[in-house]
Design a protein around this motif. Sequence first.
Motif, PDB file in Angstrom:
ATOM      1  N   MET A 159       0.822  -1.214   0.000  1.00 41.63           N
ATOM      2  CA  MET A 159       0.000   0.000   0.000  1.00 41.63           C
ATOM      3  C   MET A 159       0.852   1.258   0.000  1.00 41.63           C
ATOM      4  O   MET A 159       1.816   1.360   0.725  1.00 41.63           O
ATOM      5  N   ILE A 160       0.442   2.211  -0.800  1.00 40.73           N
ATOM      6  CA  ILE A 160       1.163   3.487  -0.867  1.00 40.73           C
ATOM      7  C   ILE A 160       0.860   4.289   0.402  1.00 40.73           C
ATOM      8  O   ILE A 160      -0.283   4.429   0.807  1.00 40.73           O
ATOM      9  N   GLU A 161       1.918   4.762   1.004  1.00 36.39           N
ATOM     10  CA  GLU A 161       1.764   5.538   2.234  1.00 36.39           C
ATOM     11  C   GLU A 161       1.402   6.994   1.932  1.00 36.39           C
ATOM     12  O   GLU A 161       1.708   7.509   0.869  1.00 36.39           O
ATOM     13  N   GLN A 162       0.806   7.635   2.905  1.00 33.35           N
ATOM     14  CA  GLN A 162       0.597   9.067   2.800  1.00 33.35           C
ATOM     15  C   GLN A 162       1.398   9.783   3.867  1.00 33.35           C
ATOM     16  O   GLN A 162       1.600   9.249   4.956  1.00 33.35           O
ATOM     17  N   SER A 163       1.852  10.963   3.566  1.00 27.42           N
ATOM     18  CA  SER A 163       2.527  11.754   4.586  1.00 27.42           C
ATOM     19  C   SER A 163       1.505  12.720   5.186  1.00 27.42           C
ATOM     20  O   SER A 163       0.382  12.835   4.678  1.00 27.42           O
ATOM     21  N   VAL A 165       1.517  15.724   4.894  1.00 30.68           N
ATOM     22  CA  VAL A 165       1.243  16.713   3.863  1.00 30.68           C
ATOM     23  C   VAL A 165       0.066  16.297   2.997  1.00 30.68           C
ATOM     24  O   VAL A 165      -0.827  17.104   2.700  1.00 30.68           O
ATOM     25  N   HIS A 166       0.059  15.062   2.617  1.00 32.57           N
ATOM     26  CA  HIS A 166      -0.993  14.604   1.699  1.00 32.57           C
ATOM     27  C   HIS A 166      -2.395  14.797   2.266  1.00 32.57           C
ATOM     28  O   HIS A 166      -3.351  14.992   1.533  1.00 32.57           O
ATOM     29  N   LEU A 204      -3.816  18.089   1.000  1.00 30.34           N
ATOM     30  CA  LEU A 204      -3.809  18.429  -0.417  1.00 30.34           C
ATOM     31  C   LEU A 204      -5.161  18.149  -1.061  1.00 30.34           C
ATOM     32  O   LEU A 204      -5.849  17.200  -0.688  1.00 30.34           O
ATOM     33  N   ARG A 205      -5.514  19.011  -2.017  1.00 31.36           N
ATOM     34  CA  ARG A 205      -6.691  18.717  -2.834  1.00 31.36           C
ATOM     35  C   ARG A 205      -6.220  17.782  -3.947  1.00 31.36           C
ATOM     36  O   ARG A 205      -6.158  18.133  -5.122  1.00 31.36           O
ATOM     37  N   LYS A 206      -5.883  16.567  -3.522  1.00 33.82           N
ATOM     38  CA  LYS A 206      -5.128  15.646  -4.347  1.00 33.82           C
ATOM     39  C   LYS A 206      -5.808  15.301  -5.654  1.00 33.82           C
ATOM     40  O   LYS A 206      -5.198  15.295  -6.707  1.00 33.82           O
ATOM     41  N   PHE A 240      -3.463  17.756  -8.919  1.00 34.82           N
ATOM     42  CA  PHE A 240      -2.059  17.355  -9.012  1.00 34.82           C
ATOM     43  C   PHE A 240      -1.805  16.535 -10.258  1.00 34.82           C
ATOM     44  O   PHE A 240      -2.725  15.905 -10.763  1.00 34.82           O
ATOM     45  N   PRO A 241      -0.558  16.530 -10.762  1.00 38.31           N
ATOM     46  CA  PRO A 241       0.585  17.326 -10.299  1.00 38.31           C
ATOM     47  C   PRO A 241       0.329  18.824 -10.439  1.00 38.31           C
ATOM     48  O   PRO A 241      -0.443  19.234 -11.291  1.00 38.31           O
ATOM     49  N   GLY A 301       5.243  22.308   1.366  1.00 33.02           N
ATOM     50  CA  GLY A 301       5.324  21.146   2.251  1.00 33.02           C
ATOM     51  C   GLY A 301       5.618  21.570   3.686  1.00 33.02           C
ATOM     52  O   GLY A 301       4.948  21.124   4.631  1.00 33.02           O
ATOM     53  N   ARG A 309       3.255  21.016   7.054  1.00 24.96           N
ATOM     54  CA  ARG A 309       3.671  20.306   8.272  1.00 24.96           C
ATOM     55  C   ARG A 309       3.513  21.204   9.487  1.00 24.96           C
ATOM     56  O   ARG A 309       3.127  20.749  10.555  1.00 24.96           O
ATOM     57  N   SER A 350       7.814   5.130  -0.144  1.00 24.76           N
ATOM     58  CA  SER A 350       6.674   5.093  -1.074  1.00 24.76           C
ATOM     59  C   SER A 350       6.898   6.192  -2.101  1.00 24.76           C
ATOM     60  O   SER A 350       7.233   7.317  -1.735  1.00 24.76           O
ATOM     61  N   TYR A 366       5.304   8.245  -5.458  1.00 28.18           N
ATOM     62  CA  TYR A 366       4.175   8.524  -6.361  1.00 28.18           C
ATOM     63  C   TYR A 366       4.771   8.898  -7.710  1.00 28.18           C
ATOM     64  O   TYR A 366       5.039  10.075  -7.977  1.00 28.18           O
ATOM     65  N   PHE A 413       5.832  16.365  -3.725  1.00 28.14           N
ATOM     66  CA  PHE A 413       5.139  15.481  -2.772  1.00 28.14           C
ATOM     67  C   PHE A 413       5.053  14.061  -3.296  1.00 28.14           C
ATOM     68  O   PHE A 413       4.082  13.357  -3.069  1.00 28.14           O
TER      69      PHE A 413
END
Lengths: 275, 275, 183, 183, 374, 374, 66, 66
Positions: B1-5, B7-8, B11-13, B17-18, B32, B36, G6, G8, G56
Amino acid sequence: MIEQSVVHKYLRKNKKFPHIWCPGCGHGVIMGSLLRAIDKMGVDRNNVAVISGIGCSSRTPTYLDFNTLHTTHGRALAFATGVKLARPDMLVIVVMGDGDAVGIGGNHFIHAARRNMDLKVVVYNNNIYGMTGGQASPTTPSGKKATTARYGNIERSFDICDLARSTGANYVARATSYHVKQLENYIYKSFNKKGFTVVEAVTHCPTTYGRLNSLKEPVAGMEFQKNNFIMKNLWDKLSDEEKQVKFPMGEFVDVDKEGFVTKYLNLIESVRQGD
Amino acid sequence: MIEQSVVHKYLRKNKKFPHIWCPGCGHGVIMGSLLRAIDKMGVDRNNVAVISGIGCSSRTPTYLDFNTLHTTHGRALAFATGVKLARPDMLVIVVMGDGDAVGIGGNHFIHAARRNMDLKVVVYNNNIYGMTGGQASPTTPSGKKATTARYGNIERSFDICDLARSTGANYVARATSYHVKQLENYIYKSFNKKGFTVVEAVTHCPTTYGRLNSLKEPVAGMEFQKNNFIMKNLWDKLSDEEKQVKFPMGEFVDVDKEGFVTKYLNLIESVRQGD
Amino acid sequence: MKKKRVEIRLSGSGGQGLILGGVILAEAAAIYDGKNATQSQSYGPEARGGASKSEVIISDEEILFPKTENIDVLLCLTQQSCDSYVCGLEKDRLLVVDSFYVKSLPKDYTNVISIPFTEIARDEFKTPMVVNIIAIGAISEMTGSVSKQAMEKAVLSRVPKGTEELNKKALHRGIELAKQYKK
Amino acid sequence: MKKKRVEIRLSGSGGQGLILGGVILAEAAAIYDGKNATQSQSYGPEARGGASKSEVIISDEEILFPKTENIDVLLCLTQQSCDSYVCGLEKDRLLVVDSFYVKSLPKDYTNVISIPFTEIARDEFKTPMVVNIIAIGAISEMTGSVSKQAMEKAVLSRVPKGTEELNKKALHRGIELAKQYKK
Amino acid sequence: MIKLLQGNEACAYAALAAGVRFFAGYPITPSTEIAEIMSMELPKRGGKFIQMEDELASMAAIIGGSLGGLKSMTATSGPGLSLMQENIGYASITETPTLIVNVQRGGPSTGLPTMPSQSDIMAAKWGSHGDHPIIVTYPHTVPEIYNETIRSVYLSEKYRVPVILLLDEVIGHMREKIEIPDENTIEKFDRKVPTVPNDWFFPFEGNLEGVPPFASFGEGYRYHVTGLVHDVDGFPTSKHSQIERFMNRLIGKIDNNVNDILKWEEYNMEDAEYAILAAGCIARTARDTIKVLREKGIKIGLIRPVTIWPFMEQPLINATKKIKKLFVPELNLGMLSLEANRVLKGKLEVCPYNKINGEIIYPSELEKFIEEEI
Amino acid sequence: MIKLLQGNEACAYAALAAGVRFFAGYPITPSTEIAEIMSMELPKRGGKFIQMEDELASMAAIIGGSLGGLKSMTATSGPGLSLMQENIGYASITETPTLIVNVQRGGPSTGLPTMPSQSDIMAAKWGSHGDHPIIVTYPHTVPEIYNETIRSVYLSEKYRVPVILLLDEVIGHMREKIEIPDENTIEKFDRKVPTVPNDWFFPFEGNLEGVPPFASFGEGYRYHVTGLVHDVDGFPTSKHSQIERFMNRLIGKIDNNVNDILKWEEYNMEDAEYAILAAGCIARTARDTIKVLREKGIKIGLIRPVTIWPFMEQPLINATKKIKKLFVPELNLGMLSLEANRVLKGKLEVCPYNKINGEIIYPSELEKFIEEEI
Amino acid sequence: MGKKISFYEKWCKGCGICAAFCPKKCITMDENTNKPVWNEDECIQCGFCELRCPDFAIVVKKKGEK
Amino acid sequence: MGKKISFYEKWCKGCGICAAFCPKKCITMDENTNKPVWNEDECIQCGFCELRCPDFAIVVKKKGEK
Ligand SMILES: Cc1ncc(C[n+]2csc(CCOP(=O)(O)OP(=O)(O)O)c2C)c(N)n1
Ligand SMILES: Cc1ncc(C[n+]2csc(CCOP(=O)(O)OP(=O)(O)O)c2C)c(N)n1
Ligand code: SF4
Ligand code: SF4
Ligand code: SF4
Ligand code: SF4
């Protein structure tokens, strides 16, 4: 025979007097000092421009027999920048009120200082917007009253000299309409320098600031200056409490950094020589 | 599984994005750090506003899941003043480019500082106008090139921190996109203070400033920061020549003068109590 | 392909020199061949770092409507630019792509030529800098809208000093490629 | 003098309180006498320190045109104001001047009354502050456009606390003067 | 010399050829190239360039430069134009020649910074508060930008009035073929200067055309310049008769010289039954459309204002005498069409075609629209 | 309660009664009294007053205040209006309710700071660059100033649009009798707020009237506000279809609701053969003139726009159906008369009477003018 | 990606900052894709590549996390 | 006026500054006209009244001048 002073030589006497300033307004005193300083320079009056914004103080050019320019509120320095670049040899003097100079015109002020633009600024600081009837200006002291600060001003005030210093002026000095000889002297010294120079001429507005802050009589405003402005070196020695109620005057900056105009003329030279 | 920080989270991901910033543009790094710092505050994100002017840096709010406001060029602080007065409890963050903050926006900057308006400013200083393609900004160093200064900039540059200090900010600090942990820390500290605070985030624009000044590679811009920005206490000890080529960072001001909002709320209290 | 008005769209990524490529094409036609030509390009933040395009119109007559309306040739040097800009091209018109970067071709296009511009630049010229010149060489030949002599003059007047020979070679290599790949 | 629309111009120097005087007149008519009234004054830098004027229109009907057009009474408390503002007055209309300050009367005016307002204020009331109230007392009586009761209420509601009696007296002194000097 | 130039480039080089020696500006898309070129080229000619802190200051500085004796200009786009409005009014009332190039982009506000639009037409005329004289020109090709830039400088100096040169983003950013005339062949024109000594000089007394001669600062005429309404001597006045005389001359300068100021072109109007009124890039669309429609037998022509303000009232009336319908395609919600309606007073039907989606109007869509309306 | 109030005072007190709780401004004659009163009165009601560093900042601040949830206003005059134009456009495109009071004085530039003029009528509509929606109202008596201030706040909140309230110096500075209603009797109106959760909320999706519900900052709807053209989600777009949809809604909000927005009055029009079109203080002159003319047997009436933008197109057409001539007296060089000409399309003659000498028009001169023209 | 990092990929613009400033020099830029590749064995999870990535595109797991 | 002082009465606005700050206190304000009156005998021709007069209504002759 009625005598004339040096000041009268430069007045547009027949057209414009008595001037519109209120009885006892300090602006006339400053204008006198300004004229004596110009006279001392011994320059051709065709080669002098006096430029202002909008406000009581900014009526100054109207009365003076030079190239005179009464611009828009706050923008005098930007107009003057154009005049100076077009006429690098001209003595370009900019007179502004405190509101004009560091209220609406604050950005032009700090950028002209940053560029070290070769303009000779005299700010008539009466701590209020006189022309519009006494609203708070960015130099109205905290706690003092204005028609938009009836409960006492909650904002802090700018120190015009400090702003000029920190943004890069070559010469910065302060005197008052009471200390009229120093005032003339500082203005004269500033005219002899290149780059951006600022003389803050502290003055009094009996009609608005005075009326709202128990200094309604013209004489009271000058008394205040007499009693509370002291030379910088003496002021520096005061206790912190005393510093709160007294104000320093004198010369704050006197350096000779190269100004924009000189640099630009050099640039033209070097570009034309093709290097 | 892709992790999130962390920061994520903010974000209005899915929408945005990008982001539009160029490869290697330092603006993302600052954003960033900003996020934080907000995260550390542990505040309800409904109670955070992020406000900007116009420029590459000013695209920041677009990407962030708060109350976001992308205003007109140079005016962010004036808009933010309105938001803050309407919502005194909100954390109102203002992000601006150097041109936005102290070029066209200089007057709002010095007046917000003078009023000690309770706004948290982060200036993304890349020493150039990025969005419009590389014109000189008021922070472009003398001698450096820009598309409107092909022969080398003849103007002097503002020191943003010094301007904030001399006009009255409660907290002033500088770090770079390389010194990312300090940056986050200073921003966080500023958020915990009342009154006007400014963090100058020095960053690099490979596309315009870099291209014109031999720092075209993103890495080169960060290398420059790494090699030339040193902590204030060390910088103070440098020789005058060294001071010309090195830049100080760290905290320059940390005081607790009462801000405009507090004073105004007190004024309301006292007026309503009829005294 | 002999038409009064020829519309060419060059697309790729920001750094590939296609704006210059378009300018050279247009200058060749307008200044050295005595025709009319216009060149325009994409602007704005959205273009930043991403796909970029440069459009050239060449005509024997006065060019009035200033935008492309019926593109005759589309060049795509990257996948992203191909995805973004192919929509303006009718299915039967000429699509020229870089065989290295553009792997997934848009559907239903009947007139596609895939040429290894990037690889040729890298392998034969040892520099990616000439990829734009090779490409416009090919395009000029395919459309037949500009003379070889004009292209040569235009290239030489625009490229940095010291790179004239290299670019001239690249131009001719492009022209050659066009002949080679012509359907 | 009984007209539907009465136009009054009060003039003097900045500090003489004539703006307040005009407001009181107008309020007396509009609020306490139930008529219509407007008041306006000179603004602007030109007025600074120099002559100042305050104009009142009182009417039984709705007041539309908002400026004075046919002034019925002009009051001048200083020479400068008399010189500046007399031009708006027809020769046969009422001109009331302060006998102390206005020494040179404009020519050809047939209906001039000179009253020592200033001296009365100074000698009888020991303060120049009430000169405006004395004057409007006189004017109100001369025009007959406002009732005594209304004037009294209006004065009391506008003057600083603690000065009510003084000003009431001044008002009545003015009314008396009007009777005394009436032609 | 034949070149391929962008519209913005042509504008900058033409200004230099016209003798502009002072530029003050603030960068903004899509006008920035003009400032960039001026910053390079002016010092070579001994001229001055300065990047100011904002557009208010830019406009102020060029007024100062012009009063100082240099032909002066700035360049901007919508948001900048809005910021300049106060000082544009100042240039109007002080009769200071200045050239403001406004490369239009989509509004309102930040709007569509990189897309074409013609929505500043009204702001160019009415933006500054109060009645004020102004001339606005609007070229449609790169060569015409060159010529109109020169003419705009000329008009501005001749009538002592700010001139706004409107450009379209599409043309400002398009490279097109242009034959650049030898600088020596370009007509030289200089300000009319006073011929009387200082004492006799009334700085704001008009000549026959209503325009006062112009003494630059530093040339011995020490007069007063103010944004307050002033009398012939330059000093503020509050006398109604003087105010009226001044305002009438100020506005009359333009109104009484429309024939000299107006410029327009007619294409295919000789036998036309229908006409298109269009300016800037849309006039180009229109001409392509006309070609196609004429091939189909529809007799249609184009009326194209080059001077857009003052508006070509009488010429439009004359040109449309035999016209059945006037089509007005524009990249805005209807600005020229409002003028057409006002001027034509119902004498013929005005059909606006407005496009505001950030794209220019294609000949094909205009063709379709017109065919449907006929 | 019956009072004698200046127009400027009535405006300030009405704004307070309408619920305005934020004022940011910069002093300028002849509007300053409004700021002065607000600085006194707002803190008493828990509202906020701030004197900003200039007019650009004032307009910006009230947009911020409005987004923060307070009904917000500023007050200025010509030069300040010019400076506000960029941010007025921003309020238009971001649909932020704001009230801008503009007390007109003589222009252009500094002009005639203490004299009456009606020369900002066009600048109020067209001043900001780009097509943008705006409403402008124009009362003519002190009591009407009170009511129109309240209505302007209401329109601004209802349509999410900046509203400019135009006043005349003459009335702003004149004391007149007014019966002030009990604050409780004044209709309360609040912003339409979203009724869906954050995730479903499209901040710029119009309701039936084309107006999106308004979530103030801090109320849980974390959306994006930008001066770039944006889609329903608030994010900038460069898609032509989205741009078009947005612009059409933005402008349509006003165009489709003119009936609700327009307000005008007709006096003596029932049997009129001639009519006067006049606004503000000149409508007062006109009514006095009409009285006299009617006494002389001339059947003349008055049409008075109260909402001045959008212009009363259809009502004017309807009202003038039987009219022979329309007289348009104005304190400018012809602004309403341009509109009248445009709208009436030559159906009747429009006779402008323009006065620009700093004085208002006297009934006697208007009477004379009309008699000569009849 | 591996246990520590990870990535992206879609958000990465290939600027090379992560690689240039990794204290352990354990990131290299792939010549063909112009994207970073980690040598996770060397990685000490200091987090700097995450903090400095302008896009990010990187998340470094906290030490000890799985 | 006398030997030492020239006074432009028309320009004087009666503010009283000259009188208040005369070091020799030789100026008094006339109650009726509200204009200054000099006691020229006391006057030392320091020039301050001229310098501080906001209305340029005073000219003090230089010492020795006639
Ligand atoms: C754009 C603009 N805003 C506001 C004004 C109104 N105004 C005229 S003078 C003035 C302030 C004057 O104060 P200051 O500069 O301190 O000079 P003073 O009158 O006190 O000498 C103001 C706000 C204006 N003329 N233009
Ligand atoms: C009134 C106005 N003038 C000019 C512009 C054009 N403009 C957009 S961004 C910008 C400068 C951006 O520079 P900066 O604030 O330093 O931010 P950066 O792009 O470098 O992050 C300019 C001049 C504008 N949008 N509005
Ligand atoms: S209002 Fe104040 S500053 Fe203005 S003239 Fe009067 S005293 Fe001087
Ligand atoms: S132009 Fe410069 S500041 Fe703007 S996104 Fe690109 S690198 Fe960043
Ligand atoms: S720093 Fe981020 S964007 Fe740059 S190469 Fe590394 S992962 Fe990609
Ligand atoms: S976490 Fe630290 S050590 Fe690991 S790859 Fe990133 S920068 Fe290198």
